[in-house]
Motif scaffolding. Structure first.
Motif, mmCIF file in Angstrom:
data_model
loop_
_atom_site.group_PDB
_atom_site.id
_atom_site.type_symbol
_atom_site.label_atom_id
_atom_site.label_comp_id
_atom_site.label_asym_id
_atom_site.label_seq_id
_atom_site.Cartn_x
_atom_site.Cartn_y
_atom_site.Cartn_z
ATOM 1 N N LYS A 116 40.399 53.019 39.461
ATOM 2 C CA LYS A 116 39.853 52.121 38.427
ATOM 3 C C LYS A 116 38.344 52.296 38.316
ATOM 4 O O LYS A 116 37.786 52.330 37.211
ATOM 5 C CB LYS A 116 40.213 50.672 38.764
ATOM 6 N N VAL A 125 39.376 43.038 38.756
ATOM 7 C CA VAL A 125 39.325 41.806 39.558
ATOM 8 C C VAL A 125 40.677 41.562 40.239
ATOM 9 O O VAL A 125 40.726 41.285 41.441
ATOM 10 C CB VAL A 125 38.917 40.591 38.693
ATOM 11 N N ALA A 126 41.766 41.696 39.500
ATOM 12 C CA ALA A 126 43.097 41.471 40.077
ATOM 13 C C ALA A 126 43.390 42.484 41.182
ATOM 14 O O ALA A 126 43.934 42.123 42.237
ATOM 15 C CB ALA A 126 44.160 41.554 38.988
ATOM 16 N N GLN A 127 43.022 43.735 40.965
ATOM 17 C CA GLN A 127 43.292 44.769 41.969
ATOM 18 C C GLN A 127 42.467 44.536 43.238
ATOM 19 O O GLN A 127 42.983 44.686 44.349
ATOM 20 C CB GLN A 127 43.011 46.165 41.394
ATOM 21 N N SER A 137 43.403 45.315 35.597
ATOM 22 C CA SER A 137 42.265 44.428 35.819
ATOM 23 C C SER A 137 41.636 44.753 37.171
ATOM 24 O O SER A 137 42.309 44.674 38.209
ATOM 25 C CB SER A 137 42.742 42.977 35.807
ATOM 26 N N ARG A 181 42.914 51.652 31.949
ATOM 27 C CA ARG A 181 42.486 50.634 30.978
ATOM 28 C C ARG A 181 43.272 49.338 31.096
ATOM 29 O O ARG A 181 42.723 48.260 30.913
ATOM 30 C CB ARG A 181 42.590 51.173 29.549
ATOM 31 N N SER A 182 44.556 49.427 31.365
ATOM 32 C CA SER A 182 45.389 48.223 31.394
ATOM 33 C C SER A 182 45.328 47.482 32.730
ATOM 34 O O SER A 182 45.927 46.418 32.875
ATOM 35 C CB SER A 182 46.841 48.587 31.084
ATOM 36 N N LYS A 189 36.884 54.875 34.695
ATOM 37 C CA LYS A 189 36.592 53.823 33.719
ATOM 38 C C LYS A 189 36.649 54.312 32.308
ATOM 39 O O LYS A 189 36.280 55.331 31.915
ATOM 40 C CB LYS A 189 35.246 53.181 33.972
#
Length: 83
Positions: free
Chosen positions: A79, A37-39, A35, A32-33, A83
């Motif tokens: 991730k 997109v960042a990963q 992102s 959950r924590s 989800k």
């Protein structure tokens, strides 16, 4: 200290920092924590560094980014899966 040793030191430290995160995500199944997109962006970044390292035959870059790409694939997969 020679540049080669600096490269290997950076490679080792930059690589091992992602392994605990990957293990934590797979152990807890809690993403959950994180992102997505960042990963994914970081996965693309280390993949490009791997390609660059292969192009210039720079072993510290190659080895570090093989491990980093593997860890990031594990994190992105977790991730998407948990989800």
């Amino acid at each position: 200290m020679t540049p080669l040793y600096v490269g290997y030191a950076a490679a080792i430290l930059g690589t091992i920092c992602w392994i605990p995160q990957a293990l934590q995500v797979w152990r807890t199944r809690d993403t959950r924590s994180l992102s997505l997109v960042a990963q994914v962006l970081f996965l693309v970044t280390v993949t490009l560094w791997l390609i660059y390292g292969l192009m210039i035959v720079d072993w510290p870059l190659i080895l570090a980014n093989i491990v980093s790409v593997t860890a990031m694939i594990a994190i992105v997969t977790a991730k998407l899966k948990f989800k």
